[in-house]
Design an enzyme around this catalytic site. Sequence first.
Site, PDB file in Angstrom:
ATOM      1  N   LEU A  84      37.111  42.967  41.563  1.00 41.73           N
ATOM      2  CA  LEU A  84      36.712  44.387  41.505  1.00 41.73           C
ATOM      3  C   LEU A  84      37.664  45.244  40.664  1.00 41.73           C
ATOM      4  O   LEU A  84      37.358  46.384  40.372  1.00 41.73           O
ATOM      5  CB  LEU A  84      36.580  44.965  42.921  1.00 41.73           C
ATOM      6  CG  LEU A  84      35.410  44.413  43.745  1.00 41.73           C
ATOM      7  CD1 LEU A  84      35.417  45.000  45.151  1.00 41.73           C
ATOM      8  CD2 LEU A  84      34.064  44.678  43.073  1.00 41.73           C
ATOM      9  N   ARG A  85      38.824  44.721  40.318  1.00 37.28           N
ATOM     10  CA  ARG A  85      39.759  45.354  39.358  1.00 37.28           C
ATOM     11  C   ARG A  85      40.431  46.635  39.835  1.00 37.28           C
ATOM     12  O   ARG A  85      41.185  47.230  39.065  1.00 37.28           O
ATOM     13  CB  ARG A  85      39.061  45.645  38.021  1.00 37.28           C
ATOM     14  CG  ARG A  85      38.349  44.464  37.391  1.00 37.28           C
ATOM     15  CD  ARG A  85      39.286  43.334  37.058  1.00 37.28           C
ATOM     16  NE  ARG A  85      38.630  42.304  36.242  1.00 37.28           N
ATOM     17  CZ  ARG A  85      38.983  41.041  36.241  1.00 37.28           C
ATOM     18  NH1 ARG A  85      39.964  40.601  37.010  1.00 37.28           N
ATOM     19  NH2 ARG A  85      38.370  40.168  35.484  1.00 37.28           N
ATOM     20  N   HIS A 119      42.270  28.103  43.392  1.00 30.71           N
ATOM     21  CA  HIS A 119      41.919  28.059  41.966  1.00 30.71           C
ATOM     22  C   HIS A 119      42.574  26.768  41.452  1.00 30.71           C
ATOM     23  O   HIS A 119      43.774  26.728  41.210  1.00 30.71           O
ATOM     24  CB  HIS A 119      42.471  29.303  41.269  1.00 30.71           C
ATOM     25  CG  HIS A 119      42.354  29.282  39.781  1.00 30.71           C
ATOM     26  ND1 HIS A 119      41.580  30.175  39.082  1.00 30.71           N
ATOM     27  CD2 HIS A 119      42.916  28.474  38.854  1.00 30.71           C
ATOM     28  CE1 HIS A 119      41.678  29.909  37.782  1.00 30.71           C
ATOM     29  NE2 HIS A 119      42.485  28.886  37.613  1.00 30.71           N
ATOM     30  N   ASP A 170      32.104  34.617  40.791  1.00 35.94           N
ATOM     31  CA  ASP A 170      33.345  34.818  40.031  1.00 35.94           C
ATOM     32  C   ASP A 170      33.169  35.991  39.061  1.00 35.94           C
ATOM     33  O   ASP A 170      33.684  35.959  37.932  1.00 35.94           O
ATOM     34  CB  ASP A 170      33.786  33.543  39.298  1.00 35.94           C
ATOM     35  CG  ASP A 170      35.245  33.594  38.864  1.00 35.94           C
ATOM     36  OD1 ASP A 170      35.928  34.589  39.177  1.00 35.94           O
ATOM     37  OD2 ASP A 170      35.693  32.646  38.199  1.00 35.94           O
ATOM     38  N   HIS A 178      35.485  42.430  32.143  1.00 38.26           N
ATOM     39  CA  HIS A 178      36.540  42.765  31.178  1.00 38.26           C
ATOM     40  C   HIS A 178      35.955  43.795  30.226  1.00 38.26           C
ATOM     41  O   HIS A 178      34.736  43.932  30.114  1.00 38.26           O
ATOM     42  CB  HIS A 178      36.976  41.523  30.400  1.00 38.26           C
ATOM     43  CG  HIS A 178      37.744  40.531  31.225  1.00 38.26           C
ATOM     44  ND1 HIS A 178      39.018  40.786  31.685  1.00 38.26           N
ATOM     45  CD2 HIS A 178      37.417  39.298  31.692  1.00 38.26           C
ATOM     46  CE1 HIS A 178      39.433  39.742  32.393  1.00 38.26           C
ATOM     47  NE2 HIS A 178      38.486  38.839  32.423  1.00 38.26           N
TER      48      HIS A 178
HETATM   49  O1  DOR Z   1      37.321  33.342  34.358  1.00 41.95           O
HETATM   50  C1  DOR Z   1      38.072  33.790  35.216  1.00 41.95           C
HETATM   51  N1  DOR Z   1      38.342  35.112  35.293  1.00 41.95           N
HETATM   52  N2  DOR Z   1      38.645  32.946  36.086  1.00 41.95           N
HETATM   53  C2  DOR Z   1      39.581  33.334  36.953  1.00 41.95           C
HETATM   54  O2  DOR Z   1      40.048  32.529  37.705  1.00 41.95           O
HETATM   55  C3  DOR Z   1      40.052  34.736  36.947  1.00 41.95           C
HETATM   56  C4  DOR Z   1      39.041  35.645  36.405  1.00 41.95           C
HETATM   57  C5  DOR Z   1      39.563  37.019  36.102  1.00 41.95           C
HETATM   58  O3  DOR Z   1      40.267  37.602  36.916  1.00 41.95           O
HETATM   59  O4  DOR Z   1      39.212  37.571  35.026  1.00 41.95           O
HETATM   60 ZN    ZN Z   2      39.738  31.349  39.702  1.00 47.72          ZN
END
Ligand code: DOR
Ligand code: ZN
Length: 424
Positions: A64-65, A179, A305, A309
């Site tokens: 969720l950032r 992970h 997941d 971004h």
């Molecule tokens: O692709 C991924 N993005 N894998 C992860 O384990 C972390 C995640 C992220 O936080 O962007």
């Molecule tokens: Zn991961």
Amino acid sequence: MSKVIVLKNGRIIDPLQKRDEIADLWVCDGLVVPVGSIDSAGADIYDLSGRWVVPGLIDMHVHLREPGEEYKETIETGTRAAAAGGFTAVACMPNTSPVNDNGALTRFILQTSAGCAARVYPVGAISQGSKGEKLAEFGEMKMAGAVALTDDGHPVVDSQLMRRAMEYAFSHDMLIMSHAEEIALSKGGCMNEGEISTRMGLGGIPVAAESIMVQREIALAELTGARVHIAHVSAEQSVALIRSAKARGINISAESAPHYFTLTEQAVLGYNTNAKMSPPLRGESDRQAVREALRDGTLDAIATDHAPHSILQKEVEFNFAANGIVGLETSLPLSLALVRENVLGAARLIELMSCGPARILGVPGGSLHVGAVADITVIDPERRFTFAVEESFSKGKNSPFDGWELQGKALMTIVAGRITHKDS
Ligand code: DOR
Ligand code: ZN
């Protein structure tokens, strides 16, 4: 008494009650109530002929950032995207900035999510700052409401630290989410290792980078007795290890994500950074193995997941691009494709997207029995639409499924008797 909601003529699919039938479902005061048990004058009544009424979908792996990277996603925007995708609850990973490795931050996440469109279950970090050096305070995070522990985004490199984490988690009855990545093998790689990575001139990540760590987690789960969950399984070798560990009675569960059963490394061709994630997309035999594992019970959950971004991290050279894709609004239609392709029955799909995650995390939901909390998803399995990521509720636009023709959509999402999403 709060508003009464009457859902009429839907196909109620409730695997825990072994129910799959056309019936009505009544909701009052945030709970499922017996049909006809209360005065329905003034109720909101919906005719759901041809639709599915299922226990609210739960996504046990979401980024969720917030705090720290609110330009990528916030708890509010992420939960709106979740509700639009049919999710009534999400578990959020601790790799925020700062990392959620303490009770105060766990409480902040819970407070901020109050009143949002989906429930949020914080997952705390295994190690302080997820740096892999010292364990975080598990008890403090559990008291504050953390439902599990992970350093997701990074593996716990030190096996002794992971052993201690599992022992400590066992004594607190908490779940460890792994992970699984052996970074000595993945370092320098940015896609699956194979012919395509060679042709494209990109560093490869072999399947063994995942499976070696999956085997370590199985061995440590056996040693410690802890509840261990393998996140985002991408590869056939990992599936085989988990299958045999389960057959030996080891306390292990695992998830995979829609991109691993829908796409292969071919999606990376053209240096498509929206097909870059960790672990990477693999080959066709891996994709088939994940599908079979969802069917036969080796995998327990479908999780997205969801990793938003901004274009700042994605519109760059492939090897510099950030790992991760958004997934909350495409997970349900991509998973429903497995039902249309006869890989899964409808009830099995609901197990993977609702009952399974509820059981693994130990959270409410996953059933529609009388008295259950009214977390409900209404699905139109036939509805076709073109997924336009620009119109997504998520701030993240990094999807490899942009422009895809999809089938199956959440029409309504209900959290504790409150409608948090209604399709227009
Ligand atoms: O692709 C991924 N993005 N894998 C992860 O384990 C972390 C995640 C992220 O936080 O962007
Ligand atoms: Zn991961």
